[in-house]
Design an enzyme around this catalytic site. Structure first.
Site, PDB file in Angstrom:
ATOM      1  CE  LYS A  64      -4.129  -2.068   2.139  1.00 44.08           C
ATOM      2  NZ  LYS A  64      -3.382  -3.424   2.235  1.00 44.08           N
ATOM      3  CB  VAL A 174     -13.808 -12.772   0.100  1.00 42.53           C
ATOM      4  CG1 VAL A 174     -14.420 -14.113   0.079  1.00 42.53           C
ATOM      5  CG2 VAL A 174     -14.168 -12.165  -1.257  1.00 42.53           C
ATOM      6  CD  GLN A 177     -11.889  -6.983   5.427  1.00 41.25           C
ATOM      7  OE1 GLN A 177     -12.061  -5.857   5.240  1.00 41.25           O
ATOM      8  NE2 GLN A 177     -10.686  -7.611   4.617  1.00 41.25           N
TER       9      GLN A 177
HETATM   10  P1  XMP Z   1      -8.845 -11.163   5.241  1.00 39.75           P
HETATM   11  O1  XMP Z   1      -8.037 -11.899   6.323  1.00 39.75           O
HETATM   12  O2  XMP Z   1      -9.711 -10.277   5.620  1.00 39.75           O
HETATM   13  O3  XMP Z   1      -7.634 -10.501   4.418  1.00 39.75           O
HETATM   14  O4  XMP Z   1      -9.347 -12.079   3.956  1.00 39.75           O
HETATM   15  C1  XMP Z   1      -7.608  -9.648   3.446  1.00 39.75           C
HETATM   16  C2  XMP Z   1      -6.524  -9.183   3.076  1.00 39.75           C
HETATM   17  O5  XMP Z   1      -6.422  -8.120   2.032  1.00 39.75           O
HETATM   18  C3  XMP Z   1      -5.926  -6.932   2.544  1.00 39.75           C
HETATM   19  N1  XMP Z   1      -6.813  -6.044   2.303  1.00 39.75           N
HETATM   20  C4  XMP Z   1      -6.670  -5.103   1.411  1.00 39.75           C
HETATM   21  N2  XMP Z   1      -5.822  -4.708   0.672  1.00 39.75           N
HETATM   22  N3  XMP Z   1      -6.908  -2.977  -0.171  1.00 39.75           N
HETATM   23  C5  XMP Z   1      -6.019  -3.792  -0.203  1.00 39.75           C
HETATM   24  O6  XMP Z   1      -4.945  -3.443  -1.086  1.00 39.75           O
HETATM   25  C6  XMP Z   1      -8.139  -3.273   0.689  1.00 39.75           C
HETATM   26  O7  XMP Z   1      -9.089  -2.616   0.698  1.00 39.75           O
HETATM   27  C7  XMP Z   1      -7.866  -4.085   1.527  1.00 39.75           C
HETATM   28  N4  XMP Z   1      -8.623  -4.843   2.646  1.00 39.75           N
HETATM   29  C8  XMP Z   1      -7.781  -5.771   2.940  1.00 39.75           C
HETATM   30  C9  XMP Z   1      -5.425  -7.089   3.979  1.00 39.75           C
HETATM   31  O8  XMP Z   1      -4.480  -6.368   4.148  1.00 39.75           O
HETATM   32  C10 XMP Z   1      -5.271  -8.511   3.988  1.00 39.75           C
HETATM   33  O9  XMP Z   1      -4.232  -8.980   3.539  1.00 39.75           O
END
Ligand code: XMP
Length: 216
Positions: A64, A174, A177
Site C-alpha cells: 500500500k 471476502v 470481512q
Molecule cells: P482477510 O483476512 O480479511 O484478508 O481475508 C484480506 C487481505 O487483504 C488486505 N486488504 C486489503 N488490501 N485493499 C488492499 O489493497 C483493501 O481494501 C484491503 N482490504 C484488506 C488485508 O491487509 C489482508 O491482507
C-alpha cells in the site's frame, strides 16, 4: 494477470515457518499469493523470493505504497528486485506518487495494482469520497490493474464501470470481512482471501469449498 481458481491467498502469517506449513497444503490450488507487512516485517523481503522460488507462484506485494514519488520509487525498486511480480500502490497520494511506482514496474517488467477503495468500515470516512476519482485517475494514467472492496458490491460495480471490462480487478474483504466470493466475482476478476483460509482448522477443505461455490 492470470490467477488460478480466481483466488489470491493473503499470506498474512507471522513467520516463514507458518508460511511454509500453509503453502505446503494449499499451493496445489493456487498460483498467486499476496504478501504484505505481517510476513515481510517479520522475515524480511527474502520471504518474497523464498515463496516464489519454493512454490513457483506469482507474488503481489501488498505494501500500500503511499509516499512522495522519490520514496515510492525506492520502495517499488527494492520490492521488484526481491522478485515481486506486482506491488499494491495507494491512489490517494496522487498521480505523481503512483507514476513513480508505475515507472519502476515498467523498468523491471513488473506490474502495479492501484488501490481505489479499501474494504474495512473505516474506509467510508476518508477514502470513499475520493475512490471513484482515484479509479478515474488510474484510467488516465493507463493503469490496468486495480484493487476494490468485496464488502461494498455497489461500489465495486461502479469501480468496474470506471476502469472498464478489460482492466484486471482484484478484491479483498471476502469471508471474515463479510464479502461473498461468487457475488464479488460478478465485478472482480479474482478474490483476495486471508483469514478464512489460514485460520481454518482445515485450510484445504475451506479452499475447496470456496472454489466449489465459485464454480456453481
Ligand atoms: P482477510 O483476512 O480479511 O484478508 O481475508 C484480506 C487481505 O487483504 C488486505 N486488504 C486489503 N488490501 N485493499 C488492499 O489493497 C483493501 O481494501 C484491503 N482490504 C484488506 C488485508 O491487509 C489482508 O491482507
Amino acid at each position: 494477470m492470470e490467477v488460478k481458481n480466481k483466488i489470491i491467498l493473503a499470506l498474512d502469517v507471522p513467520s516463514m515457518e507458518k508460511a511454509v506449513e500453509l503453502m505446503d497444503k494449499v499451493s496445489p490450488y493456487l498460483d498467486t499469493v499476496k504478501i504484505g507487512y505481517p510476513l515481510v516485517l517479520a522475515e524480511g523481503l527474502e520471504s518474497v523470493s523464498r515463496v516464489k522460488e519454493e512454490y513457483d507462484c506469482k507474488v503481489i506485494c501488498d505494501f500500500k505504497v503511499a509516499d512522495i514519488p522519490a520514496t515510492n520509487q525506492k520502495i517499488a525498486d527494492v520490492t521488484f528486485q526481491a522478485g515481486a511480480d506486482a506491488i499494491i500502490v495507494h491512489g490517494f497520494v496522487g498521480a505523481d506518487s503512483a507514476t513513480s511506482c508505475l515507472e519502476s514496474a515498467n523498468q523491471h517488467g513488473k506490474e502495479i495494482f492501484l488501490l481505489t477503495e479499501m474494504s474495512h468500515p473505516g474506509a467510508s470516512r476518508f477514502l470513499q469520497p475520493v475512490s471513484m476519482d482515484i479509479a478515474s485517475m488510474g484510467v488516465e494514467m493507463g493503469i490496468t490493474n486495480y484493487v476494490g472492496p468485496s464488502t461494498r458490491l455497489d461500489r465495486l460495480g461502479k469501480i468496474r464501470q470506471i476502469i472498464g471490462k478489460d482492466s484486471f480487478l482484484i478484491s479483498p474483504g471476502v469471508g471474515v470481512q463479510g464479502g461473498n466470493p461468487k457475488d464479488t466475482l460478478e465485478f472482480a476478476d479474482a478474490l483476495i482471501i486471508g483469514r478464512s483460509i489460514y485460520l481454518a482448522p482445515d485450510p484445504v477443505e475451506i479452499l475447496e469449498s470456496i472454489i466449489d461455490s465459485i464454480e456453481l
